[in-house]
Scaffold this motif. Structure first.
Motif, PDB file in Angstrom:
ATOM      1  N   LEU A  44       8.410  -3.214  -0.206  1.00 45.12           N
ATOM      2  CA  LEU A  44       7.314  -2.274   0.000  1.00 45.12           C
ATOM      3  C   LEU A  44       6.355  -2.312  -1.177  1.00 45.12           C
ATOM      4  O   LEU A  44       5.127  -2.334  -0.988  1.00 45.12           O
ATOM      5  N   ASP A  45       6.888  -2.338  -2.400  1.00 49.39           N
ATOM      6  CA  ASP A  45       6.029  -2.413  -3.588  1.00 49.39           C
ATOM      7  C   ASP A  45       5.135  -3.650  -3.522  1.00 49.39           C
ATOM      8  O   ASP A  45       3.954  -3.597  -3.885  1.00 49.39           O
ATOM      9  N   SER A  46       5.711  -4.750  -3.072  1.00 47.35           N
ATOM     10  CA  SER A  46       4.941  -5.990  -2.966  1.00 47.35           C
ATOM     11  C   SER A  46       3.788  -5.839  -1.991  1.00 47.35           C
ATOM     12  O   SER A  46       2.661  -6.286  -2.257  1.00 47.35           O
ATOM     13  N   PHE A  47       4.058  -5.176  -0.856  1.00 48.85           N
ATOM     14  CA  PHE A  47       2.988  -4.968   0.121  1.00 48.85           C
ATOM     15  C   PHE A  47       1.918  -4.041  -0.433  1.00 48.85           C
ATOM     16  O   PHE A  47       0.716  -4.305  -0.297  1.00 48.85           O
ATOM     17  N   VAL A  48       2.337  -2.952  -1.064  1.00 52.43           N
ATOM     18  CA  VAL A  48       1.374  -1.997  -1.627  1.00 52.43           C
ATOM     19  C   VAL A  48       0.493  -2.696  -2.665  1.00 52.43           C
ATOM     20  O   VAL A  48      -0.732  -2.500  -2.701  1.00 52.43           O
ATOM     21  N   GLU A  49       1.115  -3.513  -3.508  1.00 54.31           N
ATOM     22  CA  GLU A  49       0.350  -4.227  -4.542  1.00 54.31           C
ATOM     23  C   GLU A  49      -0.639  -5.216  -3.933  1.00 54.31           C
ATOM     24  O   GLU A  49      -1.680  -5.500  -4.524  1.00 54.31           O
ATOM     25  N   SER A  50      -0.303  -5.715  -2.742  1.00 53.63           N
ATOM     26  CA  SER A  50      -1.191  -6.691  -2.093  1.00 53.63           C
ATOM     27  C   SER A  50      -2.334  -6.033  -1.331  1.00 53.63           C
ATOM     28  O   SER A  50      -3.252  -6.723  -0.872  1.00 53.63           O
ATOM     29  N   PHE A  51      -2.287  -4.708  -1.191  1.00 53.34           N
ATOM     30  CA  PHE A  51      -3.256  -4.033  -0.332  1.00 53.34           C
ATOM     31  C   PHE A  51      -4.704  -4.264  -0.770  1.00 53.34           C
ATOM     32  O   PHE A  51      -5.565  -4.539   0.079  1.00 53.34           O
ATOM     33  N   PRO A  52      -5.028  -4.150  -2.063  1.00 54.74           N
ATOM     34  CA  PRO A  52      -6.414  -4.430  -2.463  1.00 54.74           C
ATOM     35  C   PRO A  52      -6.867  -5.845  -2.104  1.00 54.74           C
ATOM     36  O   PRO A  52      -8.040  -6.055  -1.747  1.00 54.74           O
ATOM     37  N   ARG A  53      -5.965  -6.810  -2.174  1.00 53.55           N
ATOM     38  CA  ARG A  53      -6.332  -8.186  -1.800  1.00 53.55           C
ATOM     39  C   ARG A  53      -6.606  -8.276  -0.306  1.00 53.55           C
ATOM     40  O   ARG A  53      -7.515  -9.011   0.122  1.00 53.55           O
ATOM     41  N   ARG A  54      -5.823  -7.546   0.479  1.00 57.08           N
ATOM     42  CA  ARG A  54      -6.071  -7.514   1.920  1.00 57.08           C
ATOM     43  C   ARG A  54      -7.440  -6.922   2.211  1.00 57.08           C
ATOM     44  O   ARG A  54      -8.169  -7.400   3.085  1.00 57.08           O
TER      45      ARG A  54
END
Length: 230
Positions: A44-54
């Protein structure tokens, strides 16, 4: 949180902290773990961290389709029915023409079936869509021409299933509901390694990841839909 949001793509400037604050991380971790994700907190942390890139990808590459520039419930519903199992670029060629002729549910009711069929045949859609539009128009006209703002009401017409009703609730009415279809299925596999989920299981996971801010939810789902289609 229901509300207004920037068109066409939603709150595409949302950052990592804002996304995390718009979900319940503990619930998301629990749902991911129950679905079979190992180390769900880390994933989940990995997804949250990727959110700005998305969001950056969406700003640069997101589809600026005409149905994304409106929250008119009839126009959004028409688009979602057309988009079911049909390429969005083909739908884009037809959408404006269709709405020019059928501006409201009343126009569908008063049209001959072969006239509606003529438009849908252009992009290879079946007679099932005609029945969906006809039944929907009759139902909506019986409600003073208003598209219902409930999942149950939107699913009453033939062929208008859970995805169409949920997409209309999110993209037209600003209700931050979860969506689940083959695009979300692919997203969960790529992001979390989840496979072979039932529809109910997949929807539960997506519900835990769906922001309660409708503008962020809109942006998240458009990023998933567009990246899966790129």
């Amino acid at each position: 949180m229901q509300g207004s949001f920037p068109l066409p793509l939603g709150r595409i400037n949302c950052g990592e902290k804002e996304y995390r604050n718009s979900i319940n991380p503990e619930e998301a971790i629990q749902k991911l773990g129950s679905a079979g994700v190992s180390n769900p907190e880390v994933r989940l942390d990995s997804f949250v961290e990727s959110f700005p890139r998305r969001m950056k990808w969406l700003r640069e590459n997101g589809g600026r389709f005409s149905w994304r520039y409106t929250t008119d419930p009839w126009k959004v519903f028409v688009a979602e029915v057309l988009l079911m199992q049909c390429d969005r670029y083909r739908v884009s060629d037809l959408y404006e023409q269709f709405l020019e002729r059928f501006k409201s549910p009343y126009k569908i009711i008063n049209a001959r079936e072969d006239e509606v069929e003529k438009y849908l045949e252009e992009i290879g859609l079946s007679n099932q869509r005609i029945r969906t539009y006809k039944e929907a128009a009759e139902q909506f006209v019986n409600q003073q021409g208003q598209v219902p703002n409930s999942l149950e009401g939107l699913q009453e017409p033939h062929g208008s299933g859970p995805y169409i009703s949920r997409a209309t609730m999110l993209f037209a009415f600003g209700e931050p509901v979860a969506l689940y279809d083959t695009n979300m299925e692919s997203f969960l596999e790529e992001q979390f390694g989840l496979t072979d989920l039932s529809h109910e299981e997949g929807l539960e996971v997506m519900e835990s990841l769906t922001p309660q801010d409708a503008g962020i939810a809109r942006a998240m789902y458009f990023s998933i839909l567009d990246q899966q289609d790129s």
